[in-house]
Design a protein around this motif. Structure first.
Motif, PDB file in Angstrom:
ATOM      1  N   HIS A 213       0.870  -1.177   0.000  1.00  0.00           N
ATOM      2  CA  HIS A 213       0.000   0.000   0.000  1.00  0.00           C
ATOM      3  C   HIS A 213       0.906   1.226   0.000  1.00  0.00           C
ATOM      4  O   HIS A 213       1.774   1.374   0.863  1.00  0.00           O
ATOM      5  CB  HIS A 213      -0.890  -0.005   1.253  1.00  0.00           C
ATOM      6  N   PHE A 214       0.751   2.083  -1.013  1.00  0.00           N
ATOM      7  CA  PHE A 214       1.587   3.281  -1.118  1.00  0.00           C
ATOM      8  C   PHE A 214       0.852   4.329  -1.948  1.00  0.00           C
ATOM      9  O   PHE A 214      -0.223   4.082  -2.486  1.00  0.00           O
ATOM     10  CB  PHE A 214       2.959   2.951  -1.716  1.00  0.00           C
ATOM     11  N   TYR A 215       1.476   5.507  -2.056  1.00  0.00           N
ATOM     12  CA  TYR A 215       0.895   6.625  -2.810  1.00  0.00           C
ATOM     13  C   TYR A 215       1.860   7.049  -3.915  1.00  0.00           C
ATOM     14  O   TYR A 215       3.062   7.147  -3.694  1.00  0.00           O
ATOM     15  CB  TYR A 215       0.592   7.798  -1.877  1.00  0.00           C
ATOM     16  N   PHE A 216       1.300   7.315  -5.070  1.00  0.00           N
ATOM     17  CA  PHE A 216       2.012   7.690  -6.300  1.00  0.00           C
ATOM     18  C   PHE A 216       1.778   9.191  -6.496  1.00  0.00           C
ATOM     19  O   PHE A 216       0.632   9.638  -6.563  1.00  0.00           O
ATOM     20  CB  PHE A 216       1.364   6.855  -7.406  1.00  0.00           C
TER      21      PHE A 216
ATOM     22  N   ASP B 228       8.211   9.420 -10.726  1.00  0.00           N
ATOM     23  CA  ASP B 228       7.350   9.860  -9.635  1.00  0.00           C
ATOM     24  C   ASP B 228       7.702   9.166  -8.328  1.00  0.00           C
ATOM     25  O   ASP B 228       7.928   7.954  -8.317  1.00  0.00           O
ATOM     26  CB  ASP B 228       5.880   9.541  -9.960  1.00  0.00           C
ATOM     27  N   PRO B 229       7.691   9.939  -7.230  1.00  0.00           N
ATOM     28  CA  PRO B 229       7.927   9.291  -5.938  1.00  0.00           C
ATOM     29  C   PRO B 229       6.743   8.434  -5.513  1.00  0.00           C
ATOM     30  O   PRO B 229       5.588   8.766  -5.784  1.00  0.00           O
ATOM     31  CB  PRO B 229       8.124  10.472  -4.981  1.00  0.00           C
ATOM     32  N   LEU B 230       7.062   7.330  -4.863  1.00  0.00           N
ATOM     33  CA  LEU B 230       6.075   6.477  -4.210  1.00  0.00           C
ATOM     34  C   LEU B 230       6.299   6.660  -2.714  1.00  0.00           C
ATOM     35  O   LEU B 230       7.421   6.512  -2.236  1.00  0.00           O
ATOM     36  CB  LEU B 230       6.275   5.008  -4.591  1.00  0.00           C
TER      37      LEU B 230
ATOM     38  N   GLY C 201       9.886   4.367  -2.778  1.00  0.00           N
ATOM     39  CA  GLY C 201      10.302   3.942  -4.111  1.00  0.00           C
ATOM     40  C   GLY C 201      10.034   5.008  -5.150  1.00  0.00           C
ATOM     41  O   GLY C 201       9.661   6.140  -4.833  1.00  0.00           O
ATOM     42  N   ARG C 202      10.226   4.625  -6.427  1.00  0.00           N
ATOM     43  CA  ARG C 202      10.008   5.532  -7.556  1.00  0.00           C
ATOM     44  C   ARG C 202       9.235   4.777  -8.634  1.00  0.00           C
ATOM     45  O   ARG C 202       9.496   3.608  -8.893  1.00  0.00           O
ATOM     46  CB  ARG C 202      11.322   6.008  -8.179  1.00  0.00           C
ATOM     47  N   ALA C 203       8.305   5.488  -9.261  1.00  0.00           N
ATOM     48  CA  ALA C 203       7.587   4.952 -10.426  1.00  0.00           C
ATOM     49  C   ALA C 203       8.238   5.594 -11.644  1.00  0.00           C
ATOM     50  O   ALA C 203       8.130   6.806 -11.851  1.00  0.00           O
ATOM     51  CB  ALA C 203       6.112   5.300 -10.358  1.00  0.00           C
ATOM     52  N   GLN C 204       8.928   4.801 -12.434  1.00  0.00           N
ATOM     53  CA  GLN C 204       9.648   5.318 -13.587  1.00  0.00           C
ATOM     54  C   GLN C 204       9.154   4.636 -14.850  1.00  0.00           C
ATOM     55  O   GLN C 204       9.018   3.413 -14.889  1.00  0.00           O
ATOM     56  CB  GLN C 204      11.149   5.104 -13.425  1.00  0.00           C
TER      57      GLN C 204
END
Length: 189
Positions: free
Chosen positions: A47-50, A85-87, A99-102
């Motif tokens: 569970h995280f936010y983008f 984008d940061p997670l 983490g990162r969404a790349q």
């Protein structure tokens, strides 16, 4: 030894020689392997936010391509964005980064706003540091809840498959910036 014996001997020699040299057969391009899994399949729920920021001096997603008619399209059909984008653990932009969404996302719908996502969610926190999940599929971004397939992974998520469920937490219609809450279920070894 007669002629038939000599021909038979030569053919036998030729066949043995070709076999020894690994004669090229049409079946040589593939090999079937029976795999016995020693590990049981695991299930991980995340569970995280983008945080997708397209405005300001330091956006985390930028437009890298567009069709000539994109600006006239109500769905921005043909626009392609590159994201890093940061997670985060929580919805606040100051929340701990996990983490990162790349990757890329682009507007793929002519009638309805929908994005095609090709993203790598690389994790940087706890035991998941260095592991990633690969998302590839349609994101109906204006729907309250949408599902995107997990098609692979690395590190602790090797051979991952599963589902990433996104729900918009916050969206600024003026800037296009958004925060999306994700609940992910990954099956992996």
């Amino acid at each position: 030894m007669g002629k038939l014996g000599v021909v038979t001997l030569l053919l036998s020699f030729l066949i043995v020689t070709m076999a020894a040299l690994g004669g090229s057969q049409p079946e040589d391009w593939h090999k079937s392997v029976v795999r016995v899994e020693k590990e049981e399949e695991k299930v991980t729920e995340l569970h995280f936010y983008f945080h997708d920021t397209v405005s300001g001096k330091q956006p985390s997603a930028v437009r890298v391509a567009q069709a000539m008619e994109s600006e006239k399209s109500p769905t921005l059909f043909g626009v392609v964005m590159m994201a890093d984008d940061p997670l985060t653990e929580g919805p606040e932009p100051t929340s701990k980064v996990v983490g990162r969404a790349q990757g890329l996302y682009g507007s793929a719908g002519q009638e309805e706003f929908g994005l095609i996502m090709a993203m790598n969610y690389g994790f940087t926190d706890s035991i998941y540091n260095g592991s990633s999940l690969c998302i590839l599929g349609r994101n109906s971004a204006l729907h309250p809840i949408r599902e995107m397939p997990i098609v692979g992974g690395t590190g602790l998520f090797q051979r991952a498959r599963g589902i990433a469920v996104g729900q918009t937490y916050w969206f600024d219609e003026t800037t296009g910036d958004a925060i999306v809450e994700y609940n992910v279920t990954a099956f992996h070894y």
